[in-house]
Design an enzyme around this catalytic site. Structure first.
Site, PDB file in Angstrom:
ATOM      1  N   ALA A  29      57.702  57.061  35.659  1.00  0.00           N
ATOM      2  CA  ALA A  29      56.917  57.846  36.611  1.00  0.00           C
ATOM      3  C   ALA A  29      57.822  58.825  37.341  1.00  0.00           C
ATOM      4  O   ALA A  29      58.992  58.968  37.002  1.00  0.00           O
ATOM      5  CB  ALA A  29      56.230  56.914  37.599  1.00  0.00           C
ATOM      6  N   ASN A  30      57.276  59.525  38.321  1.00  0.00           N
ATOM      7  CA  ASN A  30      58.096  60.415  39.162  1.00  0.00           C
ATOM      8  C   ASN A  30      57.616  60.304  40.604  1.00  0.00           C
ATOM      9  O   ASN A  30      56.646  59.611  40.897  1.00  0.00           O
ATOM     10  CB  ASN A  30      58.034  61.848  38.627  1.00  0.00           C
ATOM     11  CG  ASN A  30      56.639  62.415  38.664  1.00  0.00           C
ATOM     12  OD1 ASN A  30      56.063  62.594  39.724  1.00  0.00           O
ATOM     13  ND2 ASN A  30      56.066  62.666  37.490  1.00  0.00           N
ATOM     14  N   ARG A  31      58.285  61.002  41.504  1.00  0.00           N
ATOM     15  CA  ARG A  31      58.048  60.815  42.939  1.00  0.00           C
ATOM     16  C   ARG A  31      56.893  61.611  43.528  1.00  0.00           C
ATOM     17  O   ARG A  31      56.732  61.664  44.737  1.00  0.00           O
ATOM     18  CB  ARG A  31      59.318  61.151  43.723  1.00  0.00           C
ATOM     19  CG  ARG A  31      60.470  60.216  43.436  1.00  0.00           C
ATOM     20  CD  ARG A  31      61.648  60.530  44.353  1.00  0.00           C
ATOM     21  NE  ARG A  31      62.849  59.857  43.895  1.00  0.00           N
ATOM     22  CZ  ARG A  31      63.097  58.553  44.101  1.00  0.00           C
ATOM     23  NH1 ARG A  31      62.233  57.818  44.772  1.00  0.00           N
ATOM     24  NH2 ARG A  31      64.209  58.027  43.640  1.00  0.00           N
ATOM     25  N   SER A  32      56.092  62.264  42.698  1.00  0.00           N
ATOM     26  CA  SER A  32      54.963  63.019  43.243  1.00  0.00           C
ATOM     27  C   SER A  32      53.982  62.086  43.952  1.00  0.00           C
ATOM     28  O   SER A  32      53.597  61.056  43.408  1.00  0.00           O
ATOM     29  CB  SER A  32      54.241  63.757  42.115  1.00  0.00           C
ATOM     30  OG  SER A  32      53.008  64.254  42.581  1.00  0.00           O
ATOM     31  N   ALA A  95      52.552  66.728  38.758  1.00  0.00           N
ATOM     32  CA  ALA A  95      53.922  66.584  38.258  1.00  0.00           C
ATOM     33  C   ALA A  95      53.823  65.797  36.955  1.00  0.00           C
ATOM     34  O   ALA A  95      53.900  64.570  36.930  1.00  0.00           O
ATOM     35  CB  ALA A  95      54.778  65.847  39.280  1.00  0.00           C
TER      36      ALA A  95
END
Ligand code: C5P
Length: 221
Positions: A29-32, A95
């Site tokens: 995943a990512n931090r969005s 994102a």
């Protein structure tokens, strides 16, 4: 539906991160947080637009009064965007993960003594680029985002050309700015006319100003 300059206009907004599965219990995943995309959907709704909101697993709840399509992976997001089109305008605030794990394991990958897993990746579809370059039925206005950590304007200007979108909302997501996951944003709007720096302000205010610019563009003022 609310009265307003965007009454009768259908606008697609993507938001949030995507999750790319490794096995049934793990993902990349990512931090969005989805905060900026959610604020944009609200602001467009408040100007009377009919909003289709395609969102990955975000930290913030989706707005009321919009059509919510929840997805997990980039490929699901692409399918949801295709299904939601046509639209008068599209804002790509998600994102999206650039890569996915080639073969998701159907069962949990077991920890084995002295053995480390190796993940192989493949590229995800670039949803913004595909919609920007549609030969038929392209939204009149396509807006992308560029989250950069250095040379923000140069990279975002090049990205606008490469993807073929009309506008890019560029922002600096270096950890020191506190923007990713935070309440404020400092953006540069890049259009065919050049780069316009906006002062640092709340993500809700960025969203309101962007929504007004979109309304001006679609209604020709
Ligand atoms: O190439 P990059 O990820 O920096 O581009 C960011 C912009 O492209 C954002 O508007 C994002 O929503 C969109 N994007 C997309 N599909 C991808 C990757 C990015 O729609 N696979």
């Amino acid at each position: 539906l609310t009265e307003g300059p965007l009454k009768g206009k259908h606008i697609l907004v993507t938001s949030g991160p995507t999750h790319e599965p490794i096995d049934p219990v793990r993902y990349i995943a990512n931090r969005s947080s989805g905060a900026q995309g959610t604020a944009i959907a609200k602001a467009l709704r408040d100007l009377g637009a009919d909003v289709s909101f395609v969102t990955g697993p975000a930290d913030v709840p989706p707005p009321r009064g919009v059509r919510v399509i929840s997805v997990e992976t980039a490929r699901e997001m692409k399918a949801a965007v295709d299904a939601a089109l046509p639209a008068d305008a599209a804002v790509f605030a998600a994102a999206v993960a650039d890569w996915r794990v080639v073969s998701e394991s159907g069962s949990k990958i077991k920890k084995e003594q002295g053995k480390l897993p190796v993940l192989e990746f493949s590229e995800n579809p670039d949803i913004l680029a595909r919609v920007s370059q549609m030969m038929e039925g392209r939204p009149r206005l396509v807006v992308g985002f560029a989250a950069e950590t250095d040379d923000v304007i140069a990279h975002a200007t090049a990205k606008r050309k490469r993807k073929g979108c009309d506008w890019i909302v560029a922002n600096d997501v270096s950890p020191a700015t506190g923007i990713m996951g935070g309440a404020e944003n400092a953006v540069t709007l890049i259009t065919e006319r050049g780069a316009e720096d906006w002062p640092r302000m709340g993500k809700d205010e960025v969203a309101r100003q962007l929504a007004h610019r979109i309304a001006d563009h679609l209604t020709g003022s």
